[in-house]
Design a protein around this motif. Structure first.
Motif, PDB file in Angstrom:
ATOM      1  N   ASP A 197       0.665  -0.830   0.858  1.00 57.50           N
ATOM      2  CA  ASP A 197       0.118   0.058  -0.320  1.00 57.50           C
ATOM      3  C   ASP A 197       1.229   1.273   0.150  1.00 57.50           C
ATOM      4  O   ASP A 197       1.342   1.301   0.582  1.00 57.50           O
ATOM      5  CB  ASP A 197      -0.670  -0.382   1.346  1.00 57.50           C
ATOM      6  N   LEU A 198       0.900   2.125  -1.488  1.00 61.33           N
ATOM      7  CA  LEU A 198       1.465   2.868  -1.044  1.00 61.33           C
ATOM      8  C   LEU A 198       1.347   4.378  -0.587  1.00 61.33           C
ATOM      9  O   LEU A 198       2.478   4.960   0.508  1.00 61.33           O
ATOM     10  CB  LEU A 198       1.615   4.221  -2.520  1.00 61.33           C
ATOM     11  N   SER A 199       0.008   4.141   0.292  1.00 59.48           N
ATOM     12  CA  SER A 199      -0.606   5.176   0.823  1.00 59.48           C
ATOM     13  C   SER A 199      -0.185   5.368   2.589  1.00 59.48           C
ATOM     14  O   SER A 199       0.148   6.161   3.287  1.00 59.48           O
ATOM     15  CB  SER A 199      -1.590   5.358   1.631  1.00 59.48           C
ATOM     16  N   ALA A 200       0.763   4.046   2.400  1.00 62.56           N
ATOM     17  CA  ALA A 200       1.806   3.350   4.561  1.00 62.56           C
ATOM     18  C   ALA A 200       3.079   4.153   4.527  1.00 62.56           C
ATOM     19  O   ALA A 200       3.276   3.550   4.860  1.00 62.56           O
ATOM     20  CB  ALA A 200       0.545   2.343   4.409  1.00 62.56           C
ATOM     21  N   VAL A 201       3.715   4.214   3.516  1.00 63.03           N
ATOM     22  CA  VAL A 201       5.101   4.015   2.884  1.00 63.03           C
ATOM     23  C   VAL A 201       5.585   5.862   2.786  1.00 63.03           C
ATOM     24  O   VAL A 201       4.612   6.820   1.803  1.00 63.03           O
ATOM     25  CB  VAL A 201       5.573   3.116   2.159  1.00 63.03           C
ATOM     26  N   ASP A 202       6.998   6.438   2.691  1.00 64.06           N
ATOM     27  CA  ASP A 202       6.786   7.378   2.414  1.00 64.06           C
ATOM     28  C   ASP A 202       8.285   7.639   1.393  1.00 64.06           C
ATOM     29  O   ASP A 202       8.354   8.298   0.816  1.00 64.06           O
ATOM     30  CB  ASP A 202       7.862   7.950   3.652  1.00 64.06           C
ATOM     31  N   GLY A 203       8.698   6.670   1.119  1.00 70.39           N
ATOM     32  CA  GLY A 203       9.831   6.184   0.080  1.00 70.39           C
ATOM     33  C   GLY A 203       9.679   4.861  -0.826  1.00 70.39           C
ATOM     34  O   GLY A 203       8.416   3.818  -0.145  1.00 70.39           O
ATOM     35  N   LEU A 204      10.141   4.481  -2.055  1.00 76.28           N
ATOM     36  CA  LEU A 204       9.808   3.233  -2.665  1.00 76.28           C
ATOM     37  C   LEU A 204      11.706   2.554  -3.323  1.00 76.28           C
ATOM     38  O   LEU A 204      12.060   3.705  -3.436  1.00 76.28           O
ATOM     39  CB  LEU A 204       9.251   3.488  -3.782  1.00 76.28           C
ATOM     40  N   ILE A 205      11.899   2.074  -2.955  1.00 73.44           N
ATOM     41  CA  ILE A 205      13.112   1.116  -4.207  1.00 73.44           C
ATOM     42  C   ILE A 205      12.273   0.068  -4.612  1.00 73.44           C
ATOM     43  O   ILE A 205      12.133  -1.075  -3.473  1.00 73.44           O
ATOM     44  CB  ILE A 205      13.900   1.121  -2.436  1.00 73.44           C
ATOM     45  N   VAL A 206      12.717  -0.684  -5.015  1.00 72.43           N
ATOM     46  CA  VAL A 206      12.903  -1.018  -6.252  1.00 72.43           C
ATOM     47  C   VAL A 206      14.627  -2.248  -6.628  1.00 72.43           C
ATOM     48  O   VAL A 206      15.382  -1.442  -7.407  1.00 72.43           O
ATOM     49  CB  VAL A 206      12.034  -1.252  -7.480  1.00 72.43           C
ATOM     50  N   GLY A 207      13.878  -2.905  -6.279  1.00 74.67           N
ATOM     51  CA  GLY A 207      15.018  -3.455  -5.908  1.00 74.67           C
ATOM     52  C   GLY A 207      16.353  -4.805  -7.190  1.00 74.67           C
ATOM     53  O   GLY A 207      15.602  -4.590  -7.974  1.00 74.67           O
ATOM     54  N   GLY A 208      17.062  -5.529  -6.914  1.00 77.98           N
ATOM     55  CA  GLY A 208      17.349  -6.273  -7.864  1.00 77.98           C
ATOM     56  C   GLY A 208      16.965  -7.323  -8.263  1.00 77.98           C
ATOM     57  O   GLY A 208      16.174  -8.386  -7.624  1.00 77.98           O
ATOM     58  N   GLY A 209      17.302  -7.802  -9.204  1.00 78.16           N
ATOM     59  CA  GLY A 209      17.244  -8.964  -9.476  1.00 78.16           C
ATOM     60  C   GLY A 209      16.226  -9.994 -10.264  1.00 78.16           C
ATOM     61  O   GLY A 209      15.017  -9.045 -10.476  1.00 78.16           O
ATOM     62  N   ASP A 210      15.945 -10.250 -11.230  1.00 77.90           N
ATOM     63  CA  ASP A 210      15.134 -11.066 -12.316  1.00 77.90           C
ATOM     64  C   ASP A 210      15.664 -10.575 -13.214  1.00 77.90           C
ATOM     65  O   ASP A 210      15.409  -9.347 -13.768  1.00 77.90           O
ATOM     66  CB  ASP A 210      13.942 -10.763 -11.846  1.00 77.90           C
TER      67      ASP A 210
END
Length: 248
Positions: free
Chosen positions: A44-57
């Protein structure tokens, strides 16, 4: 003292169990706290202050109109989740950092494309596959990355075969390797968005790599407190002083 911003971190089903603790450590050092997301987990994006999209695949070429190569290792559920999250983050003005695959997903979500066999295209690029800092990256002048991590060449790791090809809307190149392959992309304005092709989470001992996480946490704090993210990052720019002059 303000609370620690909460950063969501997407991970691979295969390697997330060992990668997430490293990313969480970097976020904590930078003043934030982390929560792990992935396909099948709450997100839920409304619950966080930032986003990291990690590696792999690898990212399926279906998302950008490319042809599938037989060596690709795909996770369609992860593709769908992260594409939705990146688009949603940009719509919500939520700051984000893309790491390796995450940098590519940022580009694809903004309408860009990927080179699925980047080292065949860029034959002069150093082809290494290691978590150790053995690849040279040239940070582009007059970019936010150059202000965050310094303008001199840096030594980084590399665990990828794909790379950004045509840039997505609103992005500019922030770094290339010695053969010209794109190694970093960034947005010019809010929301703060930076993508790096290497894995700074493995290089937490390096001041210049920690500065990347610090910039995201600074932008996340600005988002939480309804301030201009890029202005706050600019006010806090630059890696910690390194008297040894190391290029990490």
């Amino acid at each position: 003292m303000s609370r620690r911003p909460l950063i969501a971190v997407t991970t691979s089903r295969r390697s997330g169990w060992r990668i997430f603790p490293l990313v969480a450590l970097n976020i904590r050092i930078a003043g934030g706290r982390a929560v792990r997301w992935g396909a099948g987990r709450p997100s839920d994006l409304s619950a966080v202050d930032g986003l990291i999209v990690g590696g792999g695949d690898d990212i399926s070429p279906v998302l950008y109109g490319g042809d599938l190569v037989t060596s690709a290792r795909l996770d369609p559920d992860r593709d769908a989740l992260e594409h939705r999250l990146v688009c949603g983050a940009l719509d919500r003005n939520l700051p984000l950092l893309g790491i390796c695959r995450g940098s590519q997903m940022l580009n694809v979500a903004l309408g860009g494309t990927l080179d699925q066999d980047a080292y065949a295209t860029f034959e002069r690029s150093e082809k290494v596959y290691t978590i150790l800092p053995k690849k040279t990256v040239r940070v582009c002048d007059d970019t936010r990355l150059s202000a965050i991590a310094g303008r001199s060449d840096m030594r980084v790791n590399a665990l990828h075969s794909q790379a950004v090809d045509r840039l997505g809307t609103g992005l500019r190149v922030a770094a290339r390797d010695t053969g010209g392959m794109i190694q970093g992309v960034e947005r010019i304005r809010d929301p703060f968005a930076l993508g790096v092709q290497w894995h700074p989470e493995h290089l937490f001992y390096a001041r210049r790599q920690r500065a990347i996480f610090r910039a995201l946490v600074t932008a996340a704090r600005a988002y939480a407190e309804d301030r201009n993210q890029t202005r706050d990052v600019d006010a806090d720019l630059g890696p910690e002083p390194d008297p040894s002059g190391k290029v990490f």
